[in-house]
Design a protein around this motif. Structure first.
Motif, mmCIF file in Angstrom:
data_model
loop_
_atom_site.group_PDB
_atom_site.id
_atom_site.type_symbol
_atom_site.label_atom_id
_atom_site.label_comp_id
_atom_site.label_asym_id
_atom_site.label_seq_id
_atom_site.Cartn_x
_atom_site.Cartn_y
_atom_site.Cartn_z
ATOM 1 N N ILE A 222 0.866 -1.185 0.000
ATOM 2 C CA ILE A 222 0.000 0.000 0.000
ATOM 3 C C ILE A 222 0.902 1.234 0.000
ATOM 4 C CG2 ILE A 222 -1.810 1.235 1.246
ATOM 5 C CD1 ILE A 222 -2.402 -1.477 2.661
ATOM 6 N N CYS A 223 0.708 2.090 -0.975
ATOM 7 C CA CYS A 223 1.529 3.306 -1.074
ATOM 8 C C CYS A 223 0.769 4.558 -0.684
ATOM 9 C CB CYS A 223 2.072 3.459 -2.494
ATOM 10 S SG CYS A 223 3.213 2.129 -2.961
ATOM 11 N N SER A 224 -0.557 4.523 -0.803
ATOM 12 C CA SER A 224 -1.353 5.695 -0.452
ATOM 13 C C SER A 224 -2.795 5.281 -0.214
ATOM 14 C CB SER A 224 -1.287 6.768 -1.547
ATOM 15 O OG SER A 224 -1.875 6.279 -2.739
ATOM 16 N N VAL A 225 -3.494 6.094 0.579
ATOM 17 C CA VAL A 225 -4.918 5.904 0.848
ATOM 18 C C VAL A 225 -5.604 7.253 0.702
ATOM 19 C CG1 VAL A 225 -6.656 5.261 2.551
ATOM 20 C CG2 VAL A 225 -4.535 3.948 2.389
ATOM 21 N N SER A 226 -6.722 7.258 -0.014
ATOM 22 C CA SER A 226 -7.472 8.499 -0.249
ATOM 23 C C SER A 226 -8.812 8.434 0.458
ATOM 24 C CB SER A 226 -7.685 8.713 -1.753
ATOM 25 O OG SER A 226 -8.540 9.812 -1.992
ATOM 26 N N LEU A 227 -9.198 9.547 1.106
ATOM 27 C CA LEU A 227 -10.503 9.650 1.770
ATOM 28 C C LEU A 227 -11.115 10.982 1.372
ATOM 29 C CD1 LEU A 227 -12.426 8.239 3.749
ATOM 30 C CD2 LEU A 227 -11.292 9.446 5.614
ATOM 31 N N GLU A 228 -12.177 10.922 0.542
ATOM 32 C CA GLU A 228 -12.765 12.128 -0.032
ATOM 33 C C GLU A 228 -14.288 12.065 0.022
ATOM 34 O OE1 GLU A 228 -11.258 14.787 -1.006
ATOM 35 O OE2 GLU A 228 -9.182 14.059 -0.881
ATOM 36 N N THR A 229 -14.921 13.237 -0.222
ATOM 37 C CA THR A 229 -16.379 13.307 -0.337
ATOM 38 C C THR A 229 -16.758 13.501 -1.805
ATOM 39 O OG1 THR A 229 -16.357 15.710 0.057
ATOM 40 C CG2 THR A 229 -16.652 14.270 1.972
ATOM 41 N N THR A 230 -17.932 12.994 -2.193
ATOM 42 C CA THR A 230 -18.382 13.101 -3.581
ATOM 43 C C THR A 230 -19.904 13.105 -3.621
ATOM 44 O OG1 THR A 230 -18.310 12.050 -5.766
ATOM 45 C CG2 THR A 230 -18.307 10.608 -3.862
ATOM 46 N N ARG A 231 -20.453 13.535 -4.768
ATOM 47 C CA ARG A 231 -21.900 13.532 -4.989
ATOM 48 C C ARG A 231 -22.244 12.766 -6.266
ATOM 49 N NH1 ARG A 231 -25.086 16.930 -1.950
ATOM 50 N NH2 ARG A 231 -26.714 16.623 -3.517
ATOM 51 N N LEU A 232 -21.435 11.811 -6.662
ATOM 52 C CA LEU A 232 -21.646 11.093 -7.917
ATOM 53 C C LEU A 232 -22.932 10.278 -7.914
ATOM 54 C CD1 LEU A 232 -18.004 9.834 -8.652
ATOM 55 C CD2 LEU A 232 -19.192 11.791 -9.654
ATOM 56 N N SER A 233 -23.410 9.869 -6.747
ATOM 57 C CA SER A 233 -24.617 9.043 -6.666
ATOM 58 C C SER A 233 -25.888 9.859 -6.468
ATOM 59 C CB SER A 233 -24.466 8.026 -5.523
ATOM 60 O OG SER A 233 -23.362 7.187 -5.746
ATOM 61 N N GLY A 234 -25.784 11.181 -6.555
ATOM 62 C CA GLY A 234 -26.949 12.037 -6.357
ATOM 63 C C GLY A 234 -27.090 12.536 -4.936
ATOM 64 N N PHE A 235 -26.299 11.959 -4.020
ATOM 65 C CA PHE A 235 -26.264 12.440 -2.639
ATOM 66 C C PHE A 235 -24.813 12.352 -2.164
ATOM 67 C CE2 PHE A 235 -27.533 8.003 -2.832
ATOM 68 C CZ PHE A 235 -26.558 7.381 -2.075
ATOM 69 N N GLU A 236 -24.524 13.057 -1.076
ATOM 70 C CA GLU A 236 -23.147 13.124 -0.604
ATOM 71 C C GLU A 236 -22.697 11.773 -0.036
ATOM 72 O OE1 GLU A 236 -21.396 17.261 0.638
ATOM 73 O OE2 GLU A 236 -23.161 16.822 1.866
#
Length: 408
Positions: free
Chosen positions: A131-145
């Motif tokens: 494992i070299c990196s881990v990302s934790l983000e927010t998105t609205r791709l599914s129509g909700f956060e």
């Protein structure tokens, strides 16, 4: 270089154990994905040795001193395996594998025969893309956060766990995890949950062999303050940190800039807002990177503040939307608050007076109508004429008021 260093350590370990116990144990070797790897094999040299290397009982390499290669190796290993021929006479028959991959995992056997003895060694090979990196983000791709935790190019597939503090029932979060692999066999894994308010999101990513555990967390919040009044912007990791770095950045509109940095190991800090900010906890002890903002101005310091605490395989991020109310707005708000009570009292008194006046008028009108009704009722009563002799009313002379008042 890394493969050679690992090979040297393995050889030393094998020699020590073999000398003290008289038996060569199985050796555990972890090869890095797409990198060269060395499998150790040592023996007591005589000079007429023949070396055989097997994987799962399939011959992959063979060598005779003075003759070179013997049988053709397995097609998968053709051109990918070799020995360090210059050190075989010294008792080193270690196998060099080029660009190791998932197909190279398994149990290997090194068999060395000579006129004096036969020695056998077993090596357990693991292949890993760390494992070299881990990302934790927010998105609205599914129509909700949603909050998404992901890692890429890992082998074997790691375990990803995404949860919240405080804990929330799984049905409310709607957790979903997906794994995909590329042509070389490396995995990308992502786990996502529904974003709710006032929660800290924590993601743990653990490698298949449990040699690595990455931790990352994310928190979003909003705070309000008043212009020219000092206040703190919280940023504290869910776990204690040592030897960490702290970075604070400020974003207004589409422009972002780093305003403060601190290194707990060197205890050095830097800031472009020298007189405006300082750490709340001295030296950020235990991973508390909370920042104090001094004498803030509404136009200059309203925006988004991002805090990142980073340590070995660990990251905590807090994004805080800061709203600073101007002093003029505060005075207007206080003025409105001061006039509210008298205005309410005056309004209540006015309503009471009007209600009293209306009640009085209704009372007078009602009394007048009542008197008039009584008069009209009295006038409609029959008039009785009394007989002069007996004093009793006479039935023949009993007339209504209308007849009595009829004009002659």
């Amino acid at each position: 270089m890394a493969a050679a260093h690992s090979w040297t350590l393995n050889l030393i370990l094998v020699w020590i154990i073999a000398d003290t116990t008289g038996k060569t144990p199985d050796v555990q070797v972890t090869c890095m994905f797409s990198e060269d790897c060395v499998l150790p094999c040592v023996f007591d040299a005589v000079g007429d040795e023949i070396v055989y290397w097997f994987r799962q009982d399939v011959l992959i390499h063979s060598y005779k001193h003075g003759s070179g290669l013997l049988d053709r190796p397995d097609q998968h290993y053709n051109g990918r395996t070799s020995l360090f021929t210059e050190v075989i006479s010294s008792g080193n028959a270690s196998l060099h594998i080029q660009k190791s991959g998932p197909q190279d995992r398994g149990k290997y056997r090194c068999l060395v025969t000579s006129s004096r003895e036969t020695s056998e060694h077993f090596i357990i090979v693991k292949v890993e893309a760390p494992i070299c990196s881990v990302s934790l983000e927010t998105t609205r791709l599914s129509g909700f956060e949603e909050v998404i935790c992901s890692t890429r190019d890992v082998y074997p597939a790691p375990r990803v766990t995404l949860f919240t503090e405080p804990a929330v029932l799984p049905d409310a979060l709607k957790t979903f995890t997906r794994k995909t692999s590329d042509e070389q066999g490396r995995y990308s894994v992502e786990s996502k949950i529904r974003k709710l308010e006032d929660l800290t999101y924590i993601c743990l990513v653990q490698s298949f062999y449990r040699s690595q555990t990455w931790k990352t967390s994310l928190q979003e919040k909003e705070i309000f303050s008043v212009e020219s009044q000092d206040f703190n912007i919280p940023c504290k990791a869910p776990w204690k940190l040592q030897n960490f770095t702290l970075t604070w950045s400020f974003t207004k509109g589409h422009k972002s800039s780093t305003i403060y940095t601190y290194d707990s190991l060197t205890q050095l800090s830097s800031s472009v807002w020298k007189e405006k900010v300082q750490l709340v906890t001295p030296r950020g002890q235990g991973g508390d990177g909370s920042l104090q903002l001094r004498n803030p101005l509404s136009l200059e310091h309203t925006g988004t503040y991002t805090c990142i605490l980073s340590a070995l395989q660990t990251k905590h991020e807090v994004r805080t939307r800061v709203n600073i109310i101007p002093m003029t707005a505060k005075r207007l708000s206080e003025s409105s608050t001061q006039w509210w009570i008298p205005a309410a009292v005056i309004t209540v008194l006015a309503v009471t007076i009007v209600a009293a006046i209306i009640g009085t008028i209704k009372c007078k009108v009602g009394c007048s109508k009542s008197n008039q009704t009584q008069v009209e009722a009295a006038e409609m009563q029959p008039i009785r004429v009394t007989d002069a002799n007996s004093g009793a009313p006479s039935e023949d002379t009993c007339l209504t008021e209308e007849i009595a008042n009829r004009p002659v």
